[in-house]
Motif scaffolding. Structure first.
Motif, mmCIF file in Angstrom:
data_model
loop_
_atom_site.group_PDB
_atom_site.id
_atom_site.type_symbol
_atom_site.label_atom_id
_atom_site.label_comp_id
_atom_site.label_asym_id
_atom_site.label_seq_id
_atom_site.Cartn_x
_atom_site.Cartn_y
_atom_site.Cartn_z
ATOM 1 N N ASN A 140 0.820 -1.209 0.000
ATOM 2 C CA ASN A 140 0.000 0.000 0.000
ATOM 3 C C ASN A 140 0.856 1.262 0.000
ATOM 4 O O ASN A 140 0.575 2.208 -0.747
ATOM 5 N N ILE A 141 1.887 1.248 0.852
ATOM 6 C CA ILE A 141 2.761 2.414 0.893
ATOM 7 C C ILE A 141 3.468 2.567 -0.446
ATOM 8 O O ILE A 141 3.572 3.673 -1.005
ATOM 9 N N VAL A 148 10.403 10.520 7.606
ATOM 10 C CA VAL A 148 9.946 9.603 8.649
ATOM 11 C C VAL A 148 8.457 9.312 8.469
ATOM 12 O O VAL A 148 7.658 10.217 8.237
ATOM 13 N N LYS A 149 8.092 8.056 8.580
ATOM 14 C CA LYS A 149 6.672 7.685 8.531
ATOM 15 C C LYS A 149 6.074 7.926 9.923
ATOM 16 O O LYS A 149 6.760 7.774 10.934
ATOM 17 N N PRO A 150 4.818 8.253 9.994
ATOM 18 C CA PRO A 150 3.930 8.539 8.853
ATOM 19 C C PRO A 150 4.199 9.945 8.309
ATOM 20 O O PRO A 150 4.471 10.864 9.073
ATOM 21 N N PHE A 151 4.138 10.118 7.029
ATOM 22 C CA PHE A 151 4.462 11.404 6.420
ATOM 23 C C PHE A 151 3.218 11.960 5.750
ATOM 24 O O PHE A 151 2.281 11.238 5.393
ATOM 25 N N GLY A 152 3.242 13.242 5.572
ATOM 26 C CA GLY A 152 2.191 13.885 4.806
ATOM 27 C C GLY A 152 2.573 13.873 3.343
ATOM 28 O O GLY A 152 3.763 13.891 3.001
ATOM 29 N N VAL A 153 1.605 13.835 2.491
ATOM 30 C CA VAL A 153 1.864 13.828 1.048
ATOM 31 C C VAL A 153 2.615 15.085 0.655
ATOM 32 O O VAL A 153 3.565 15.045 -0.133
ATOM 33 N N ALA A 182 9.990 4.147 9.044
ATOM 34 C CA ALA A 182 9.340 4.334 10.347
ATOM 35 C C ALA A 182 10.375 4.544 11.446
ATOM 36 O O ALA A 182 10.044 4.960 12.546
ATOM 37 N N SER A 203 12.630 6.460 13.450
ATOM 38 C CA SER A 203 12.690 7.919 13.569
ATOM 39 C C SER A 203 13.774 8.415 14.512
ATOM 40 O O SER A 203 13.889 9.614 14.733
ATOM 41 N N GLY A 253 1.030 3.875 -2.999
ATOM 42 C CA GLY A 253 0.707 5.276 -2.710
ATOM 43 C C GLY A 253 1.822 6.201 -3.152
ATOM 44 O O GLY A 253 1.590 7.246 -3.773
ATOM 45 N N LEU A 254 3.059 5.791 -2.857
ATOM 46 C CA LEU A 254 4.199 6.610 -3.282
ATOM 47 C C LEU A 254 4.287 6.678 -4.797
ATOM 48 O O LEU A 254 4.588 7.741 -5.378
ATOM 49 N N GLN A 287 1.861 6.523 -6.862
ATOM 50 C CA GLN A 287 0.817 7.423 -7.351
ATOM 51 C C GLN A 287 1.229 8.877 -7.162
ATOM 52 O O GLN A 287 1.049 9.712 -8.065
ATOM 53 N N ILE A 288 1.799 9.179 -5.974
ATOM 54 C CA ILE A 288 2.246 10.550 -5.709
ATOM 55 C C ILE A 288 3.265 10.969 -6.765
ATOM 56 O O ILE A 288 3.192 12.066 -7.348
#
Lengths: 566, 228
Positions: free
Chosen positions: B11-12, B100-105, B80, B82, B15-16, B18-19
Motif C-alpha cells: 500500500n505504501i 519519517v513515517k507517517p508522512f504527509g503527502v 518508520a 525515527s 501510494g508513493l 501514485q504521488i
C-alpha cells in the motif's frame, strides 16, 4: 562472549588471584621458616630426649658406683679392692686418696698389677695436680668427729640429691654392721679427663676428712651400656625415614648411630645437641635428607595455599560468571525492549502512514464541490495525525525510561513551525468551537528541534481540544529573548483546580471531575512535554490565569551564529 | 525523470508511486532490496526512494551497494525508524534525505521536488534553456518554480512539462491526447478528469484570476491553448 568482556572477566578473576598468590607465597615463605624452626626444635627435642635417657642411665650408674665406693670405703684392703674391681665389670679401676692428696690405692710405692699400672699411667696428671683435692665439698653440718674414725657408726640417708647428715646418736634407718666403714659423703661427682682415644670418666666421693674414693668407669662397658640405652639401628625406628642420629665424641668420631639415611661425606648435621654433664664433650647429631626435611616442612603448606587459591578462584569465577549472566540478561532484556519498541513503532506507523497518505491522495482527487467528502477526509487526516502524536508520546515515554531521548537542533524559524502546527489543528479546533489566535514574535532564525516543539505544542493543543471544547478563543503567543524562546498557550476552558495543579505533570495522572470524567487520554502527555522541554534546555509550567489554563513553554534556542559547541 | 521506489509494504509503495506519477515522474517499483539493486542496474533511475526495513536486504545495504556504483544519484530514505541514530546512519550511508513515517503527502512532494531540483540543476549545465516566459509568468524548469512578479510558485515536474508544452506550442490548441502523450507518457492515458483537475490546480496557482485564466485557455471540444 565478546573479546572485551572475556578480557574483563579474566582480569576480574586473575588479578585478585595473582594478588592472593603473591600474598600467599609470602605467607608460605614465612610459614616455611616457622615450620623450619619448629622442625629443628622438634629434632632438638628428640635429641634432648635421648640425652635425658643417657643421663638417667648415668644416674643409675652413679648409684651403683656409689655403692661400690661405699664398699671400698668399708674395706680398704688392697686385696678386697682388687677383688671388688674384678667383680664389678662397670669399673676398670678404683682409687683411694688421703686428705693430703696421697694416693693410698693403688699404692705407687708397692707392687702394682698391669691394670693398676695402666690406670696410674693414664691418670698421672690427676694425682700430680691433686685436682681431686680441690673438688667442691658440701657445706653441711658435718660430723663432730674430729678424726677419721671409720669404726664409728653413723647413719645417713642415701639420697642422690642430699649430703648425708651426721648425728651423734644411733639410728635405726640402716642396719649397718659395726665393723663396716661407712663413707660420710661430703661431695661426689664425676671427673672427666682426656687420654688416649677419648674421654675417661671417674666417679668420686669425698668424705668429711677430705679423703676421696672413686672408681674409673670401664670405657668400653660405659659406651656399650650407653649404646644399649639408645634406639637400635633397624629402619623404621627413627621418626623420619630419611634421617640419621649419631653420637659423636669430642673428636667428632661416631660412637654410635641409628637411622637408614646415609648423609654425604662431611655433611653438616641439621641439629647438634651436646650431652649433659659429665658427657658434655659428646654430641648427638641429627642428619636428615634435604628432601625429607623439605617434604615435612612443605607438607600441607603448598596444598593449603593452592587449595585456598583454588577455592577463592572458583568463588571469583562463580561470582564473575554470575555477574556476567546478570549483565547479559539485562543487556538482552534491554535489547529486547528496544527491539520491541522499534518493532511496535514500525508496526503502528506503517498502517498509519497508509491511512494518512491515502486520505490526502483522495482529498486531492475530490472536487471542491464534494464538500462533505472532503470533510470526511479531513477527519481521517486529522485523526491519523492525532494517532501519530499519541504513538510518538508512547514511544517517547518508553524511551524516556532508558534515557534514549535525544534532541537534534537545526536552524529554523519558530513561528513557521508554530504556524504549521496550528494549521494542522485548525479544522479540528474549529469543529470544537475553538478559534486560534496566534501572535507570533519569534521570527528570527534560531537553533531548535522542530519535532520536539511539534510534540510539546501538539500535546498542549490536544488537551485544549479535549478539555476546553466550545471555550472560544485559544491564544498562542511566541516571543524571543536572548537565547531562549517563550511560547504561551492560554485557553478559556474550565482550567485546572488548584489542588491538582501540582500533580498534572506526574505520569498517568489525569484530572478528575464531573466535567472531565469520561474524556479519553493516557495521562502521559504533560509528563512527556515537560521532559522534552527540559531536554531542550527549558521547562514547561502552568502559570496563573484568571480563566482557563495557561501553559508557558520555554526552550533554549540559541541563534544560529551562537551554535553551542558539541 | 525516472524514480525507483523500494518499499515492502504494497500500500505504501503504491501510494508513493501514485504521488510520484501525479508529479510527472516515470516510476519503477521494487518490493525488496534485491529487486531494487537489480532494477537500479538495469534501468538507471534518476533518483531512488528507499524503505529501510525490508526483507532479505535492508535499505542501508541497498544504499551502500548503489553508492558503490554511483556516488551522485539522489537517494531518499522513507522509514518508520525515527531515532536520531537511524537518521544519522541513513545519511552516513549516503542518502540525501530522510523522511519519517507517517508522512504527509505534501512533505513527500516538497522533499522530492527539492531532490529533483538538484538533479535538474546538474543537467542544466548542458542545456541552454534556463527559463521561459508565459506572459508575466517566468518559469524556471530546473528549479521547479515560477515567478510572477515577487510571487514564487512551486511547480511539480508535470506542471513544468505542461507549461513547457504550451510555451513551445504558442497559439496552438493542444488536443487532450497530445497533452497526455507529452506530459504523462505514451503508455499512460489517464481519464480526462485527471487532465482537467491538473489544469484546474495549475491555474489556481499561476493565474491571477483562475476563473478567468489568461495563460491556459480552454478550447471547448479540443483541449487547451496558450495564446502568448
Amino acid at each position: 562472549m565478546k573479546p572485551r568482556l572475556f578480557i574483563i572477566f579474566l582480569l576480574i578473576v586473575l588479578m585478585p588471584l595473582a594478588l592472593l598468590a603473591w600474598m600467599g607465597r609470602r605467607m608460605v615463605r614465612d610459614e616455611r621458616e616457622i615450620v623450619r624452626h619448629q622442625f629443628e626444635n622438634l629434632l632438638e627435642s628428640q635429641l634432648r630426649d635421648i640425652d635425658t635417657l643417657i643421663m638417667k642411665f648415668l644416674q643409675e650408674r652413679e648409684r651403683h658406683l656409689q655403692d661400690i665406693t661405699d664398699r671400698i670405703y668399708s674395706d680398704m684392703e688392697k686385696s678386697s679392692i682388687r677383688a671388688l674391681i674384678r667383680k664389678e665389670s662397670i669399673i676398670s679401676q678404683a682409687f683411694v686418696m688421703d686428705p693430703k692428696g696421697r694416693l693410698v690405692y693403688p699404692d705407687q710405692t708397692g707392687a702394682l698389677n698391669n691394670n693398676e699400672k695402666a690406670f696410674l699411667d693414664r691418670s698421672r696428671q690427676i694425682w700430680m695436680n691433686k685436682e681431686l683435692l680441690h673438688l667442691p665439698v658440701a657445706e653441711q653440718d658435718i660430723s663432730q668427729v674430729e678424726e677419721f674414725e671409720p669404726q664409728q657408726a653413723i647413719s645417713y640417708s642415701r639420697n642422690d640429691e642430699q649430703i648425708a647428715q651426721v648425728q651423734n646418736k644411733p639410728v635405726q634407718q640402716v642396719s649397718i654392721p659395726q665393723n663396716m666403714n661407712i663413707l660420710i659423703s661430703q661431695g661426689r661427682g664425676w671427673y672427666l679427663w682426656y687420654w688416649g682415644r677419648g674421654i675417661h670418666l671417674l666417679y668420686w666421693q669425698k668424705d668429711a676428712y677430705g679423703s676421696v674414693i672413686g672408681a674409673e668407669l670401664d670405657r668400653v662397658r660405659l659406651i656399650s651400656d650407653i649404646i644399649g640405652e639408645l634406639p637400635d639401628t633397624s629402619p623404621g625406628k627413627s621418626s623420619f625415614a630419611e634421617s640419621l642420629i649419631t653420637l659423636t665424641d669430642s673428636k667428632g668420631s661416631v660412637i654410635y648411630q641409628w637411622g637408614a639415611y646415609e648423609p654425604p661425606e662431611n655433611a653438616t648435621p641439621k641439629v647438634s645437641y651436646p650431652l649433659s654433664h659429665p658427657l658434655q664433650s659428646w654430641k648427638l647429631n641429627y642428619h636428615i635428607s634435604h628432601g625429607e626435611m623439605e617434604a615435612v616442612i612443605n607438607r600441607g603448606l603448598w596444598f593449603n595455599l593452592f587449595s585456598g587459591l583454588a577455592a577463592v578462584g572458583l568463588a571469583l569465577v562463580g561470582l564473575a560468571f554470575y555477574f556476567y549472566r546478570e549483565s547479559s540478561r539485562e543487556i538482552r532484556q534491554a535489547t529486547q525492549r528496544v527491539n520491541f519498541v522499534n518493532q511496535v513503532s514500525h508496526e503502528l506507523k506503517t498502517p498509519l502512514t497508509n491511512i494518512r497518505m491515502y486520505a490526502e491522495l483522495l482529498e486531492n482527487e475530490l472536487d471542491e464541490e464534494q464538500g462533505r467528502g472532503r470533510n470526511h477526509l479531513d477527519v481521517i487526516v486529522t485523526e491519523s495525525q492525532r494517532l501519530s502524536r499519541l504513538i510518538a508520546n508512547v514511544l517517547t515515554f518508553a524511551r524516556k525510561k532508558k534515557s534514549q531521548l535525544t534532541i537534534r537542533k537545526t536552524p529554523g524559524v519558530i513561528d513557521d513551525t508554530m504556524q504549521m502546527i496550528i494549521d494542522g489543528f485548525q479544522p479540528t479546533l474549529k469543529a470544537k468551537g475553538i478559534t486560534i489566535c496566534f501572535d507570533g514574535n519569534a521570527a528570527g532564525s534560531v537553533l531548535f528541534d522542530p519535532d520536539i516543539l511539534a510534540q510539546i505544542v501538539g500535546n498542549l493543543i490536544n488537551n485544549v481540544e479535549k478539555y476546553a471544547t466550545g471555550s472560544g478563543e485559544l491564544k498562542i503567543a511566541t516571543g524571543q529573548e536572548g537565547g531562549s524562546t517563550k511560547i504561551t498557550i492560554a485557553d478559556q476552558g474550565p482550567g485546572i483546580p488548584e489542588g491538582q495543579q501540582g500533580k498534572i505533570f506526574q505520569p498517568f495522572y489525569r484530572l478528575s471531575n464531573k466535567l472531565t470524567d469520561g474524556i479519553a487520554g493516557t495521562g502521559i502527555g504533560l509528563t512527556i512535554s515537560r521532559e522534552l522541554a527540559k531536554k531542550h534546555g527549558g521547562d514547561l509550567r502552568l502559570i496563573h490565569a484568571d480563566k482557563g489554563a495557561c501553559f508557558q513553554l520555554v526552550l533554549d534556542t540559541p541563534t544560529s551564529e551562537n551554535k553551542p559547541g558539541g | 525523470m525516472k524514480v525507483l521506489v523500494a518499499e515492502d509494504d504494497d500500500n505504501i509503495r503504491n501510494g508513493l508511486l501514485q504521488i510520484l506519477e501525479d508529479e510527472g515522474y516515470q516510476t519503477l517499483s521494487a518490493a525488496d532490496g534485491r529487486e531494487a539493486i537489480a532494477l537500479f542496474g538495469s534501468e538507471n533511475p534518476d533518483f531512488i526512494c528507499l524503505d529501510i526495513m525490508m526483507p532479505g536486504m535492508d535499505g542501508y545495504e541497498v544504499c551502500k551497494q548503489i553508492r558503490a556504483q554511483n556516488q551522485l544519484v539522489p537517494i531518499i530514505f522513507i522509514s518508520a525508524k525515527s531515532e536520531e541514530i537511524d537518521r544519522v546512519l541513513g545519511l552516513e550511508f549516503g542518502a540525501d534525505d530522510y523522511i519519517v513515517k507517517p508522512f504527509g503527502v505534501k512533505e513527500v512532494i516538497a522533499r522530492i521536488r527539492a531532490v529533483t531540483r538538484r538533479c535538474l540543476g546538474q543537467r542544466q549545465d548542458q542545456e541552454e534553456n534556463i527559463s521561459f516566459k508565459l506572459q508575466n509568468l517566468e518559469v524556471f524548469p530546473a528549479e521547479l518554480r515560477a515567478n510572477r512578479g515577487d510571487t514564487v510558485i512551486d511547480l511539480s515536474l508535470r506542471e513544468v512539462k505542461i507549461l513547457d508544452l504550451f510555451y513551445r506550442n504558442k497559439g496552438v490548441a493542444l488536443d487532450r491526447s497530445v497533452i497526455f502523450t507529452q506530459c504523462w507518457g505514451v503508455s499512460h492515458i489517464p481519464n480526462s478528469r485527471t487532465l482537467d483537475q491538473q489544469i484546474s490546480q495549475l491555474r489556481k496557482r499561476i493565474e491571477a484570476d483562475p476563473k478567468n485564466p489568461d495563460i491556459i485557455q480552454t478550447v471547448h471540444g479540443v483541449g487547451y491553448r496558450f495564446d502568448g
